[in-house]
Design an enzyme around this catalytic site. Structure first.
Site, PDB file in Angstrom:
ATOM      1  N   ASP A  38       0.826  -1.208   0.000  1.00 57.43           N
ATOM      2  CA  ASP A  38       0.000   0.000   0.000  1.00 57.43           C
ATOM      3  C   ASP A  38       0.862   1.261   0.000  1.00 57.43           C
ATOM      4  O   ASP A  38       1.995   1.246   0.511  1.00 57.43           O
ATOM      5  CB  ASP A  38      -0.906   0.030   1.235  1.00 57.43           C
ATOM      6  CG  ASP A  38      -1.987  -1.037   1.190  1.00 57.43           C
ATOM      7  OD1 ASP A  38      -2.338  -1.463   0.082  1.00 57.43           O
ATOM      8  OD2 ASP A  38      -2.459  -1.434   2.272  1.00 57.43           O
ATOM      9  N   TYR A  66       6.003  -8.733   8.382  1.00 59.82           N
ATOM     10  CA  TYR A  66       5.662  -7.316   8.541  1.00 59.82           C
ATOM     11  C   TYR A  66       5.845  -6.880   9.990  1.00 59.82           C
ATOM     12  O   TYR A  66       5.694  -7.672  10.925  1.00 59.82           O
ATOM     13  CB  TYR A  66       4.201  -7.061   8.165  1.00 59.82           C
ATOM     14  CG  TYR A  66       3.824  -7.359   6.748  1.00 59.82           C
ATOM     15  CD1 TYR A  66       3.895  -6.371   5.756  1.00 59.82           C
ATOM     16  CD2 TYR A  66       3.367  -8.622   6.374  1.00 59.82           C
ATOM     17  CE1 TYR A  66       3.525  -6.642   4.452  1.00 59.82           C
ATOM     18  CE2 TYR A  66       3.000  -8.899   5.062  1.00 59.82           C
ATOM     19  CZ  TYR A  66       3.084  -7.907   4.106  1.00 59.82           C
ATOM     20  OH  TYR A  66       2.713  -8.182   2.816  1.00 59.82           O
ATOM     21  N   ASP A  80      -6.619   2.120   7.508  1.00 60.04           N
ATOM     22  CA  ASP A  80      -5.302   2.618   7.879  1.00 60.04           C
ATOM     23  C   ASP A  80      -5.436   4.058   8.377  1.00 60.04           C
ATOM     24  O   ASP A  80      -6.547   4.601   8.476  1.00 60.04           O
ATOM     25  CB  ASP A  80      -4.303   2.518   6.718  1.00 60.04           C
ATOM     26  CG  ASP A  80      -4.756   3.271   5.472  1.00 60.04           C
ATOM     27  OD1 ASP A  80      -5.589   4.200   5.590  1.00 60.04           O
ATOM     28  OD2 ASP A  80      -4.284   2.940   4.374  1.00 60.04           O
ATOM     29  N   ARG A 176      -3.986  -4.593   7.269  1.00 58.37           N
ATOM     30  CA  ARG A 176      -4.973  -3.598   7.716  1.00 58.37           C
ATOM     31  C   ARG A 176      -6.189  -4.292   8.345  1.00 58.37           C
ATOM     32  O   ARG A 176      -6.652  -3.933   9.424  1.00 58.37           O
ATOM     33  CB  ARG A 176      -5.455  -2.751   6.536  1.00 58.37           C
ATOM     34  CG  ARG A 176      -4.461  -1.749   6.007  1.00 58.37           C
ATOM     35  CD  ARG A 176      -5.068  -0.995   4.833  1.00 58.37           C
ATOM     36  NE  ARG A 176      -5.088  -1.767   3.598  1.00 58.37           N
ATOM     37  CZ  ARG A 176      -5.920  -1.556   2.587  1.00 58.37           C
ATOM     38  NH1 ARG A 176      -6.842  -0.603   2.672  1.00 58.37           N
ATOM     39  NH2 ARG A 176      -5.850  -2.260   1.487  1.00 58.37           N
TER      40      ARG A 176
END
Length: 303
Positions: A38, A66, A80, A176
């Site tokens: 993203d 991540y 987000d 997310r």
């Protein structure tokens, strides 16, 4: 030029923006990325050049790691920090570590996710974010993903309403959405406040190259120094070592009899003297055969 460059994607650029910039820097068209990040996220984004673009599906299919910041007390349209507020709830104190860890266990292993409306998942030929921007309702398809590990870690944004997570997961996982769902289990609206991808397959943060480094190298005509062999992008696949006779058949891209030994999970590499010859898979039309998916020429492997 052929090879793979593990880019450190900066915040504010789409993965496609990165590809466009790479094409300009390297002055070539055959460039592709291996897994969308993203715009608000940063991290490892392997970019394939030339013949290496043919292994993009195998590199995209690798596990990812991540580091995310999960903020409770506010949910957003985009899940987000950049999205408009949907719901808020005052947070006086962050839930205890034991409570959070208990919730995290529920999200380890195979889980079902519903992709966010602001995503590129297609429904009836249109991307979900196109429906969202037009204000059109649409049923989102659920998907099963796998979370290999999920742990609390220190994070620069941590505080009374925010904590850090390290996630190792399968492709297609929406971090997310994971943050939003964990927040719900903790009793709060939530969103992902920050995201960094630290590992994609065999490529980690220490391998990553920034655009600043590339621009400096371009001025000195040494961009090719940053390209890694394409075999690095398929090193995670299981291997079958073949003899001299089978090696010749593999090089010609022939279907082969299914080996007597146990077959590894498809796809898998065919090697000879530890040199990668091709990617093969089970032949779904004939269970007694295996078939080539991608055969590498000597010229491609030497680049």
């Amino acid at each position: 030029m052929d090879g793979i460059l593990p880019l450190w994607k900066p915040v504010g650029m789409t993965s496609h923006d990165c590809v466009i910039k790479m094409r300009k820097l390297f002055k070539m068209k055959k460039v592709g990325h291996t897994g969308t990040l993203d715009p608000d996220a940063e991290g490892v984004l392997p970019i394939c050049f030339g013949q290496a673009t043919k292994i993009v599906p195998f590199l995209t299919d690798t596990k990812k790691t991540y580091i995310a910041a999960l903020r409770i007390g506010r949910s957003t349209e985009t899940e987000d920090a950049s999205g408009a507020t949907v719901e808020e709830k005052e947070v006086t104190k962050l839930p205890g570590r034991e409570e959070i860890e208990h919730v995290l266990k529920r999200f380890t292993g195979a889980i079902v996710q519903i992709p966010p409306m602001y995503s590129a998942v297609k429904v009836n030929g249109k991307k979900l974010y196109e429906y969202a921007r037009a204000g059109l309702p649409v049923e989102r398809p659920s998907r099963t993903v796998h979370i290999d590990s999920l742990h609390i870690v220190p994070h620069p944004l941590e505080g009374k309403d925010c904590f850090g997570l390290e996630i190792m997961c399968s492709k297609g996982t929406y971090i997310r959405t994971l943050c939003v769902d964990i927040g719900k289990e903790l009793g709060y609206p939530a969103h992902m406040a920050a995201l960094e991808r630290t590992q994609t397959g065999d490529f980690g943060k220490t391998d990553a190259v920034t655009f600043a480094m590339l621009e400096e190298a371009a001025a000195e005509n040494r961009l090719e120094d940053f390209l890694l062999p394409m075999e690095r992008g398929i090193s995670h696949l299981p291997r079958i070592e073949v003899n001299d006779e089978t090696c010749i058949r593999v090089k010609f891209g022939q279907k082969l009899p299914r080996p007597d030994s146990e077959l590894p999970k498809s796809p898998f590499l065919m090697t000879h003297n530890d040199q990668v010859l091709a990617v093969y898979e089970e032949n779904q039309k004939n269970e007694r055969e295996i078939r080539p998916v991608r055969v590498f020429t000597e010229e491609q492997k030497s680049r």
